[in-house]
Design a protein around this motif. Structure first.
Motif, mmCIF file in Angstrom:
data_model
loop_
_atom_site.group_PDB
_atom_site.id
_atom_site.type_symbol
_atom_site.label_atom_id
_atom_site.label_comp_id
_atom_site.label_asym_id
_atom_site.label_seq_id
_atom_site.Cartn_x
_atom_site.Cartn_y
_atom_site.Cartn_z
ATOM 1 N N VAL A 55 6.675 1.663 0.128
ATOM 2 C CA VAL A 55 6.173 2.875 0.786
ATOM 3 C C VAL A 55 6.935 4.040 0.182
ATOM 4 O O VAL A 55 8.177 4.047 0.166
ATOM 5 C CB VAL A 55 6.397 2.827 2.313
ATOM 6 N N VAL A 56 6.174 5.004 -0.343
ATOM 7 C CA VAL A 56 6.779 6.138 -1.041
ATOM 8 C C VAL A 56 6.526 7.396 -0.226
ATOM 9 O O VAL A 56 5.372 7.720 0.087
ATOM 10 C CB VAL A 56 6.147 6.290 -2.445
ATOM 11 N N GLU A 57 7.583 8.112 0.100
ATOM 12 C CA GLU A 57 7.435 9.391 0.800
ATOM 13 C C GLU A 57 7.553 10.519 -0.202
ATOM 14 O O GLU A 57 8.366 10.466 -1.125
ATOM 15 C CB GLU A 57 8.509 9.539 1.881
ATOM 16 N N ARG A 61 1.010 13.334 1.683
ATOM 17 C CA ARG A 61 0.603 12.110 2.366
ATOM 18 C C ARG A 61 1.405 10.881 1.989
ATOM 19 O O ARG A 61 1.265 9.843 2.608
ATOM 20 C CB ARG A 61 -0.868 11.815 2.053
ATOM 21 N N GLY A 62 2.250 10.996 0.942
ATOM 22 C CA GLY A 62 2.944 9.802 0.470
ATOM 23 C C GLY A 62 1.947 8.813 -0.109
ATOM 24 O O GLY A 62 0.764 9.121 -0.299
ATOM 25 N N PRO A 104 -8.098 0.461 2.937
ATOM 26 C CA PRO A 104 -7.318 1.581 2.387
ATOM 27 C C PRO A 104 -8.020 2.211 1.190
ATOM 28 O O PRO A 104 -8.693 1.535 0.418
ATOM 29 C CB PRO A 104 -5.996 0.927 1.943
ATOM 30 N N GLU A 105 -7.801 3.508 1.042
ATOM 31 C CA GLU A 105 -8.302 4.235 -0.127
ATOM 32 C C GLU A 105 -7.408 3.907 -1.329
ATOM 33 O O GLU A 105 -6.195 3.761 -1.156
ATOM 34 C CB GLU A 105 -8.144 5.722 0.194
ATOM 35 N N ALA A 117 -2.004 1.700 -6.453
ATOM 36 C CA ALA A 117 -1.481 2.725 -5.537
ATOM 37 C C ALA A 117 -2.545 3.004 -4.491
ATOM 38 O O ALA A 117 -3.718 3.207 -4.820
ATOM 39 C CB ALA A 117 -1.149 3.996 -6.308
ATOM 40 N N MET A 118 -2.111 2.993 -3.251
ATOM 41 C CA MET A 118 -3.050 3.136 -2.131
ATOM 42 C C MET A 118 -2.534 4.149 -1.128
ATOM 43 O O MET A 118 -1.354 4.522 -1.137
ATOM 44 C CB MET A 118 -3.192 1.799 -1.392
ATOM 45 N N GLU A 119 -3.426 4.480 -0.230
ATOM 46 C CA GLU A 119 -3.139 5.309 0.917
ATOM 47 C C GLU A 119 -1.961 4.723 1.722
ATOM 48 O O GLU A 119 -1.891 3.519 1.930
ATOM 49 C CB GLU A 119 -4.414 5.231 1.769
ATOM 50 N N ASP A 120 -1.066 5.604 2.147
ATOM 51 C CA ASP A 120 0.025 5.168 3.031
ATOM 52 C C ASP A 120 -0.500 5.091 4.464
ATOM 53 O O ASP A 120 -0.929 6.101 5.026
ATOM 54 C CB ASP A 120 1.186 6.165 2.938
ATOM 55 N N LEU A 121 -0.457 3.912 5.026
ATOM 56 C CA LEU A 121 -0.947 3.723 6.402
ATOM 57 C C LEU A 121 0.218 3.365 7.335
ATOM 58 O O LEU A 121 0.077 2.570 8.256
ATOM 59 C CB LEU A 121 -2.026 2.631 6.417
#
Ligand code: SR1
Ligand code: MG
Length: 401
Positions: A55-57, A61-62, A104-105, A117-121
């Motif tokens: 998980v990348v901040e 949206r990260g 996920p997107e 790489a995907m949406e951070d949920l």
């Protein structure tokens, strides 16, 4: 670190929390997402059996990075093709096209380093954990029924037509991950295998289950269906640990689609049902009969939403001369029942156990396992009558104090 190579793919670097910022900086699509601000934090959060997940901040949206290594994460001596990452990308794109908002997107795909790489949920949580805590996320089971219907229709011959379906089948083959399922779900629990772990208190229960000729016949048939019925690009591993949920605002996402392949639509429904059985077994063991009944009610909610959505889509099929709705739905239901049994039983006999059962106090576990095996046997042997999951509940409840 450069990971080991095999004959059919190039060496590549495995990511770490330390190297992720440089990786993102080198990928234009990701650099654009994070913007001028730097990555502010990276956490490795992978808790599945197979991959690294970060998980990348940073940015607005990260994002999440998922990387496949050429082996199984929980057992590095077990080689596993990293091409599974690209297969996940393909399936996620297909699922986003037919079921937007339920998966996920995708932001970026890197076939060289086997990274998506995907949406951070992170504002969601894994459904299995919520169910284990006795939490009720209303509407999730129906969302998943709709998800299976949209995928089951949209990626099938009904949605794609004859040539589109054949091309998609050819492009979506996933033999190594299918083999995991063939072995772990349909074979190993039914033979003597080093992956199996049977507590002494359940030895007789397991022997009775796997020794029942009706069980063995039904599992053999389900395995053949899994291997040969290329109906749709199914998720392939739709257990409650592959679902993210958020209460407010309501959201449901199926994730972790690396097991996707052209298989029977009932496989995904059965995976959900089998995991509802495991969650209910836990609840009964803990004396929370109300939660167990609620969980078992999810099976009907998922099916009803599936049936309604599939029926709604049916008039749009590419060729009205292909198939009949009622017999097809009956086929999907029958396939799902057998898969539910296989998926529940494998989690209490073989490799890859589930927290629903494993985190129960030890003195409650044997009864829960016995209940799961009794439920699996009922599903396989008499799975077609009315009130199926009420009867499953009766079996589960009878095995607990
Ligand atoms: C080696 S992979 C073991 C299990 O993890 C995945 O989530 C699938 O369920 C698979 O069977
Ligand atoms: Mg998984």
């Amino acid at each position: 670190m450069t990971v080991s190579t095999a004959k059919d793919y190039e060496p590549y670097e495995s990511l770490s929390a330390e190297t992720v910022p440089a990786y993102i900086a080198a990928r234009p699509a990701l650099r654009a997402l994070i913007g001028s601000g730097a990555v502010t934090a990276v956490r490795e959060v992978g808790d599945g059996n197979l991959n690294l997940v970060f998980v990348v901040e940073g940015g607005e949206r990260g994002l999440v990075l998922k990387q496949a290594l050429p082996y199984v994460r929980v057992d590095p001596t077990w080689p596993m093709t990293p091409e599974r990452n690209g297969r996940e990308v393909r399936a996620l794109r297909a699922h986003n096209a037919v079921a937007p908002g339920l998966v996920p997107e995708i932001y970026d795909a890197d076939p060289a380093w086997h990274v998506v790489a995907m949406e951070d949920l992170s504002d969601h949580r894994v459904w299995r954990g919520a169910l284990n805590e006795g939490l009720r996320h209303e509407g999730v089971a129906a969302d998943l029924g709709r998800y299976v219907a949209r995928v089951g229709f949209g990626t099938s011959v009904f949605g794609l037509g004859a040539r589109g379906h054949k091309a998609a089948v050819a492009a979506s083959t996933n033999p190594e991950l299918c083999e995991i399922t063939e072995d772990l779900v349909f074979t190993e629990p039914y033979i003597t295998h080093e992956h199996n772990r049977i507590p002494p208190a359940n030895e007789r229960d397991v022997a009775a289950y796997v020794g029942d000729p009706r069980v063995r016949a039904a599992i053999g048939t389900a395995k053949l269906t899994f291997m040969t019925h290329a109906e749709a690009l199914v998720h392939g591993d739709l257990h409650t640990g592959s679902v993210l949920v958020r209460e407010e605002p309501h959201s449901t996402r199926a994730f972790d689609v690396e097991f996707a392949f052209y298989g029977p639509v009932g496989f995904d429904l059965g995976a959900l049902w089998g995991n509802y059985v495991l969650a209910a077994a836990r609840a009964f063991a803990l004396g929370d009969d109300g939660h167990a009944a609620w969980v078992l009610g999810l099976a009907g909610e998922t099916w009803q939403a599936f049936e309604e959505e599939f029926t709604r889509l049916w008039p749009d099929r590419a060729d009205p001369r292909v198939g009949e709705l009622e017999p097809y739905l009956a086929k999907v239901y029958g396939d799902a029942v057998a898969v539910a049994a296989a998926k529940a039983a494998r989690r209490v006999i073989g490799f890859s156990r589930v927290s629903d059962i494993e985190t129960l106090p030890e003195d409650l576990r044997a009864g829960a396992v016995r209940g799961v095996l009794g439920a699996a046997r009922l599903l396989l042997v008499e799975g077609n009558g009315p009130g199926l999951f009420e009867r499953v509940g009766g079996v589960l409840a009878s095995q607990n104090p």
